[in-house]
Design a protein around this motif. Structure first.
Motif, PDB file in Angstrom:
ATOM      1  N   UNK A 365      46.697  33.091  72.626  1.00  0.00           N
ATOM      2  CA  UNK A 365      47.406  32.343  71.584  1.00  0.00           C
ATOM      3  C   UNK A 365      48.774  32.954  71.291  1.00  0.00           C
ATOM      4  N   UNK A 366      48.828  34.283  71.218  1.00  0.00           N
ATOM      5  CA  UNK A 366      50.095  34.953  70.895  1.00  0.00           C
ATOM      6  C   UNK A 366      51.127  34.779  72.003  1.00  0.00           C
ATOM      7  N   UNK A 367      50.708  34.929  73.275  1.00  0.00           N
ATOM      8  CA  UNK A 367      51.675  34.832  74.371  1.00  0.00           C
ATOM      9  C   UNK A 367      52.219  33.410  74.487  1.00  0.00           C
ATOM     10  N   UNK A 368      51.366  32.400  74.237  1.00  0.00           N
ATOM     11  CA  UNK A 368      51.835  31.013  74.269  1.00  0.00           C
ATOM     12  C   UNK A 368      52.759  30.733  73.083  1.00  0.00           C
ATOM     13  N   UNK A 369      52.391  31.250  71.903  1.00  0.00           N
ATOM     14  CA  UNK A 369      53.245  31.078  70.718  1.00  0.00           C
ATOM     15  C   UNK A 369      54.625  31.704  70.963  1.00  0.00           C
TER      16      UNK A 369
END
Length: 560
Positions: A365-369
């Motif tokens: 989730x963090x890398x996509x965000x």
């Protein structure tokens, strides 16, 4: 989750278990430091320089989804509903993964976009791009909060720390390696985490089945439990959907879950698509979801089945299913089973597996965000035309901001006794309308830029309206039926509005849609190479997809 602090959930971890956990964290942070060496520009940080082999991105593809949704949510669903939970894998995942590989990936990879919202920018223009960028960013923070909440819950159970302290410690670990190495660190850790998760859950399934007398013993005990033999058959799944009628239940599963929610999630969710876009070639990008589909077929046997075992063998779960209040909820099924069955040493591996799953989910989730916020919001609308170094330096700061946001949304997740209810609701809001916009825009060249954002906004609003009506009791559906209905409403409204608006507004000229619309794109540019590194029958996407589909059909027949 207040119950996690109670003595009944305290896991009796010994020194060997803590040593195994410490070793695991050393590996995770080491991967982050090693990945940092290969980061020289923003493409390296956000898309791994498009250099990774298909087997790595394929395992990462499925591991990125093997977070709280799978481990805790699906085991909770298994304990509560039984075999109908298999639909989330064989109907609600694999067909959509194959569609992404064969139909959508040639457009994503071929257009060289850096994110799904960037594809929206090319196809529909800035308003649709901004709406999609913001909605996706919000969704990632909310879903990261689920993974972080569960990660903190494990730390809370292990060490007895207050939940807020556990939240901050868990967030700091994920933040460290994601901020260090960007997507490469997240992907290589997801590969490591996948094998740790499988090594953790296989023994639990084996020991659990042994305890209940094998598969026949499980069938006998589930048949005698509240819910009865219906829990042993995947179809029609009336308890899961909340529909009293078998036909409506099957329709809800096939259309609401299998088509709208599943295709919306797997084909437009940049968390997943980002892994395929990090591949080194079009063929590798297409094979990524197909390689991921093979383990996806068997994951329910180490996630859903332990949940079913917990539902009939763990005293607190048996009491909960009987309508009593034992002070636990369905989300605790996996932890309670570990507490009852696993000896020290194996318990350490299992805990590492649980932590791995939540960290993989949150890091994804963090890398996509990071990518969407930096490229599609900050670079596009706030700080345009800066040097590449500026955006590269932003990566760790954006990761930190997202982590702080996830700490906040973790407390929303703590209010749900079955996290699948919460997550399916989020998917109906964010993924279902986006899929409608995508699929119409990709196959109908007449769809206009105005329709792109108006359909998206009103489709999302209709899913929210269904949710509010369900909460108010106007739509009376138990289980996850409300999210299936919401997803269906979002899809239908989005399509209807998009068609109506397109008929009264101006479309883009054909020459601007080459590579973005199926009928205007030369077929050669949509075909993957079959030479060099991509040669060999076992690297042909269509053949591999056919094998997966055949296995999926057999699974549905055998366990239907």
């Amino acid at each position: 989750m207040h119950v996690l602090a109670q003595d009944q959930l305290r896991l009796d971890a010994a020194g060997v278990d803590y040593a195994l956990l410490a070793l695991y964290f050393v590996f995770v942070l080491g991967v982050g430091f090693m990945a940092r060496r290969s980061v020289s520009d923003s493409l390296d940080f956000f898309l791994s320089g498009r250099s990774l082999p298909a087997w790595v991105t394929g395992i990462a593809f499925v591991a990125a989804n093997l977070g709280a949704i799978e481990i805790i949510g699906m085991s909770a669903n298994g304990a509560k509903y039984g075999m109908p939970t298999m639909h989330y894998f064989w109907i609600g995942a694999v067909p959509a993964m194959l569609f992404l590989a064969l139909v959508m990936m040639p457009f994503y990879y071929g257009s060289k976009v850096r994110s799904v919202p960037e594809f929206m920018l090319l196809r529909f223009g800035r308003p649709a791009h901004l709406v999609n960028g913001i909605s996706f960013a919000v969704a990632q923070i909310l879903i990261a909060g689920v993974n972080l909440f569960l990660l903190a819950s494990i730390v809370n159970v292990l060490l007895g720390w207050p939940l807020w302290v556990s939240l901050l410690v868990a967030a700091a670990i994920v933040l460290t390696y994601t901020a260090l190495g960007g997507l490469s660190a997240a992907i290589y850790n997801e590969v490591l985490q996948f094998f740790v998760i499988v090594a953790a859950l296989l023994p639990l399934t084996y020991v659990g089945l042994h305890k209940v007398g094998g598969w026949d013993g499980l069938v006998e005990k589930v048949s005698a439990s509240p819910g009865g033999a219906e829990q042993l058959s995947a179809w029609p799944g009336k308890e899961l959907t909340g529909f009293g009628d078998s036909f409506l239940s099957v329709l809800g599963i096939v259309f609401g879950l299998g088509f709208v929610l599943a295709f919306g999630y797997w084909t437009t969710n940049f968390v997943e698509v980002q892994r395929a876009m990090a591949s080194k070639s079009m063929s590798a990008a297409q094979r990524t979801p197909i390689i991921g589909a093979f383990p996806k077929l068997i994951i329910p046997f180490i996630v859903v089945v332990p949940g079913m075992i917990a539902g009939v063998s763990v005293s607190e779960m048996v009491a909960l299913k009987a309508g009593e209040n034992p002070g636990v909820d369905y989300n605790d099924a996996m932890l309670l089973l570990m507490r009852d069955l696993l000896p020290n040493g194996i318990l350490g591996v299992a805990l590492a597996g649980l932590l791995a799953s939540f960290m993989a989910g949150m890091a994804a989730n963090l890398s996509a965000f990071n990518t969407v916020f930096t490229y599609d919001i900050w670079q596009a609308y706030v700080a345009k035309g800066r040097p590449d170094r500026y955006y590269l330096k932003m990566g760790p700061w954006v990761t930190a901001g997202a982590t702080i946001g996830a700490v906040g949304t973790a407390f929303i997740a703590s209010g749900y006794s079955n996290l699948m209810d919460y997550l399916q609701q989020l998917f109906s809001f964010f993924n279902a309308p986006l899929f409608a916009t995508f699929i119409l825009g990709m196959f109908w060249k007449r769809m206009t830029p105005t329709a792109g954002w108006v359909g998206l906004v009103l489709g999302t609003a209709s899913a929210v309206a269904v949710f509010l009506l369900s909460e108010a009791g106007v739509i009376a559906l138990s289980g996850q039926g409300a999210s299936f209905v919401g997803a269906g409403a979002a899809f239908v409204v989005d399509i209807a509005v998009s068609v109506a608006v397109s008929l009264v507004t101006r479309p883009k000229p054909d020459e601007q849609l080459v590579g973005l619309v199926h009928s205007l794109t030369p077929k050669e540019s949509l075909k993957a190479s079959s030479a060099g590194e991509d040669s060999g029958w076992y690297r042909r996407p269509w053949l591999l997809a056919g094998i997966v589909l055949a296995i999926t059909v057999v699974m549905n027949i055998v366990f239907g």
